[in-house]
Design a protein around this motif. Structure first.
Motif, PDB file in Angstrom:
ATOM      1  N   GLU A  70     -15.990  10.415  -8.648  1.00  0.00           N
ATOM      2  CA  GLU A  70     -17.383  10.025  -8.861  1.00  0.00           C
ATOM      3  C   GLU A  70     -17.553   9.088 -10.058  1.00  0.00           C
ATOM      4  O   GLU A  70     -18.658   8.567 -10.284  1.00  0.00           O
ATOM      5  CB  GLU A  70     -18.253  11.269  -9.073  1.00  0.00           C
ATOM      6  N   PHE A  71     -16.477   8.879 -10.804  1.00  0.00           N
ATOM      7  CA  PHE A  71     -16.576   8.066 -12.019  1.00  0.00           C
ATOM      8  C   PHE A  71     -16.595   6.584 -11.655  1.00  0.00           C
ATOM      9  O   PHE A  71     -15.708   6.094 -10.955  1.00  0.00           O
ATOM     10  CB  PHE A  71     -15.400   8.365 -12.945  1.00  0.00           C
ATOM     11  N   LYS A  72     -17.603   5.865 -12.122  1.00  0.00           N
ATOM     12  CA  LYS A  72     -17.780   4.458 -11.742  1.00  0.00           C
ATOM     13  C   LYS A  72     -17.616   3.468 -12.893  1.00  0.00           C
ATOM     14  O   LYS A  72     -17.362   2.291 -12.662  1.00  0.00           O
ATOM     15  CB  LYS A  72     -19.172   4.271 -11.128  1.00  0.00           C
ATOM     16  N   ASP A  73     -17.776   3.925 -14.125  1.00  0.00           N
ATOM     17  CA  ASP A  73     -17.772   3.005 -15.270  1.00  0.00           C
ATOM     18  C   ASP A  73     -16.336   2.682 -15.684  1.00  0.00           C
ATOM     19  O   ASP A  73     -15.842   3.135 -16.711  1.00  0.00           O
ATOM     20  CB  ASP A  73     -18.553   3.612 -16.438  1.00  0.00           C
ATOM     21  N   ARG A  74     -15.680   1.865 -14.870  1.00  0.00           N
ATOM     22  CA  ARG A  74     -14.270   1.571 -15.101  1.00  0.00           C
ATOM     23  C   ARG A  74     -14.022   0.743 -16.351  1.00  0.00           C
ATOM     24  O   ARG A  74     -12.886   0.679 -16.849  1.00  0.00           O
ATOM     25  CB  ARG A  74     -13.693   0.859 -13.881  1.00  0.00           C
ATOM     26  N   ALA A  75     -15.063   0.103 -16.880  1.00  0.00           N
ATOM     27  CA  ALA A  75     -14.885  -0.672 -18.109  1.00  0.00           C
ATOM     28  C   ALA A  75     -14.573   0.230 -19.295  1.00  0.00           C
ATOM     29  O   ALA A  75     -14.088  -0.237 -20.323  1.00  0.00           O
ATOM     30  CB  ALA A  75     -16.135  -1.499 -18.398  1.00  0.00           C
ATOM     31  N   CYS A  76     -14.830   1.527 -19.161  1.00  0.00           N
ATOM     32  CA  CYS A  76     -14.529   2.470 -20.238  1.00  0.00           C
ATOM     33  C   CYS A  76     -13.032   2.714 -20.380  1.00  0.00           C
ATOM     34  O   CYS A  76     -12.587   3.300 -21.370  1.00  0.00           O
ATOM     35  CB  CYS A  76     -15.233   3.808 -19.982  1.00  0.00           C
ATOM     36  N   ILE A  77     -12.277   2.299 -19.359  1.00  0.00           N
ATOM     37  CA  ILE A  77     -10.846   2.588 -19.352  1.00  0.00           C
ATOM     38  C   ILE A  77     -10.056   1.287 -19.321  1.00  0.00           C
ATOM     39  O   ILE A  77     -10.210   0.460 -18.431  1.00  0.00           O
ATOM     40  CB  ILE A  77     -10.468   3.435 -18.119  1.00  0.00           C
ATOM     41  N   GLY A  78      -9.198   1.110 -20.313  1.00  0.00           N
ATOM     42  CA  GLY A  78      -8.261  -0.007 -20.314  1.00  0.00           C
ATOM     43  C   GLY A  78      -6.906   0.498 -19.872  1.00  0.00           C
ATOM     44  O   GLY A  78      -6.456   1.556 -20.320  1.00  0.00           O
ATOM     45  N   TYR A  79      -6.261  -0.239 -18.983  1.00  0.00           N
ATOM     46  CA  TYR A  79      -4.979   0.215 -18.438  1.00  0.00           C
ATOM     47  C   TYR A  79      -3.964  -0.919 -18.498  1.00  0.00           C
ATOM     48  O   TYR A  79      -4.245  -2.047 -18.071  1.00  0.00           O
ATOM     49  CB  TYR A  79      -5.163   0.676 -16.987  1.00  0.00           C
ATOM     50  N   VAL A  80      -2.787  -0.602 -19.013  1.00  0.00           N
ATOM     51  CA  VAL A  80      -1.674  -1.548 -19.044  1.00  0.00           C
ATOM     52  C   VAL A  80      -0.499  -0.889 -18.351  1.00  0.00           C
ATOM     53  O   VAL A  80       0.024   0.121 -18.816  1.00  0.00           O
ATOM     54  CB  VAL A  80      -1.292  -1.942 -20.478  1.00  0.00           C
ATOM     55  N   SER A  81      -0.093  -1.459 -17.214  1.00  0.00           N
ATOM     56  CA  SER A  81       1.013  -0.896 -16.438  1.00  0.00           C
ATOM     57  C   SER A  81       2.342  -1.333 -17.035  1.00  0.00           C
ATOM     58  O   SER A  81       2.403  -2.122 -17.978  1.00  0.00           O
ATOM     59  CB  SER A  81       0.915  -1.354 -14.981  1.00  0.00           C
ATOM     60  N   GLN A  82       3.419  -0.827 -16.469  1.00  0.00           N
ATOM     61  CA  GLN A  82       4.743  -1.268 -16.906  1.00  0.00           C
ATOM     62  C   GLN A  82       4.889  -2.760 -16.640  1.00  0.00           C
ATOM     63  O   GLN A  82       4.680  -3.208 -15.523  1.00  0.00           O
ATOM     64  CB  GLN A  82       5.826  -0.519 -16.131  1.00  0.00           C
ATOM     65  N   LYS A  83       5.267  -3.523 -17.672  1.00  0.00           N
ATOM     66  CA  LYS A  83       5.424  -4.965 -17.481  1.00  0.00           C
ATOM     67  C   LYS A  83       6.728  -5.246 -16.754  1.00  0.00           C
ATOM     68  O   LYS A  83       6.733  -5.718 -15.633  1.00  0.00           O
ATOM     69  CB  LYS A  83       5.422  -5.695 -18.826  1.00  0.00           C
ATOM     70  N   SER A  84       7.807  -4.884 -17.369  1.00  0.00           N
ATOM     71  CA  SER A  84       9.172  -5.084 -16.884  1.00  0.00           C
ATOM     72  C   SER A  84       9.287  -6.215 -15.871  1.00  0.00           C
ATOM     73  O   SER A  84       8.912  -7.356 -16.133  1.00  0.00           O
ATOM     74  CB  SER A  84       9.721  -3.767 -16.309  1.00  0.00           C
TER      75      SER A  84
END
Length: 254
Positions: A70-84
């Motif tokens: 139900e969570f919609k405010d995705r701007a609250c979360i910053g995500y950095v995946s594996q670069k490799s």
């Protein structure tokens, strides 16, 4: 105080293989939490559950007090995946363009960038110490520099929490402590709550406030200082193989 992230008795299976068993975990505002565990311990599955990419088969996942579905405010979360190897090092873009693309989380993919986009890019790069590289091709940077740029891209939407999946991939030992000092600065001076996932016990830094040891279930979740006091034999039991533990001095949290 409502936790930023909360997992309650989460279980997940791949066919008949148990990936996570009865996992409960809380991340509060201001935490710098490292989740450590060996390869195959369920760390990637845990991250996907937090991001809402997977649905728990049992248990609940909450973001800022709401079920993840139900969570919609995705701007609250910053995500950095594996670069490799997932990043094409020949990608024809400048550091400025890469970081600015992070604004799409707020503006939408096909909307115009705001008038102050340049100022926002500069501020994000300053926060990770990369402002001098703003016009450089992203392909011209080292692995550690590229990872800082990707973090700036995640920060430009002004998230409350930053999720980092194996962020030290591509960073040599010489630059590791500098990288952790940068994360400490974001946590203590920019009020960014951080959740860091890594397979490397060596990555546990003096700058981290909390540690969770994951190997399909949570074996330990507490203050980093408490983990330091545990015998290596206990860690080896959780990991399933011998470990070498080096606590880096990433900076004074006070």
């Amino acid at each position: 105080m409502t936790p930023y992230i909360e997992l309650k008795n989460v279980n997940y299976f791949y066919e008949k293989t148990e990936a996570l068993k009865d996992v409960s975990l809380t991340v509060n505002e201001g935490d710098f939490l490292a989740i450590i565990g060996p390869n195959g311990s369920g760390k990637s599955t845990l991250m996907k559950l937090i991001l809402g990419l997977l649905k728990p088969m049992q248990g609940e996942v909450y973001l800022f007090g709401k079920p993840v579905s139900e969570f919609k405010d995705r701007a609250c979360i910053g995500y950095v995946s594996q670069k490799s190897n997932s990043f094409n090092s020949g990608f024809p873009a400048t550091v400025f363009e890469v970081v600015r693309s992070g604004l799409a989380k707020k503006t939408g993919l096909f909307h115009r960038y705001p008038k102050d986009a340049e100022q926002q890019v500069k501020a994000a790069l300053i926060s990770v110490g990369m402002q001098a590289y703003i016009n450089r091709p992203i392909s011209a940077l080292s692995g550690g520099q590229q990872q800082r740029v990707f973090i700036a891209r995640a920060l430009i939407s002004k998230p409350k929490i930053l999720l980092l999946d194996e962020p030290t991939v591509g960073i040599d030992q010489q630059n590791m402590q500098s990288f952790y000092r940068m994360l400490t600065h974001l946590n203590t001076h920019h009020d960014i709550t951080i959740l860091l996932i890594t397979h490397d016990v060596d990555a546990v830094s003096k700058s981290i406030s909390h540690v969770a040891c994951l190997n399909r279930t949570i074996h330990f979740h507490g203050y980093q200082q408490e983990l330091e006091q545990l015998p290596d034999q206990q860690l080896e039991e959780w990991y399933g193989h011998p470990v070498r533990r080096v606590m880096h001095k990433g900076g004074d949290r006070s």
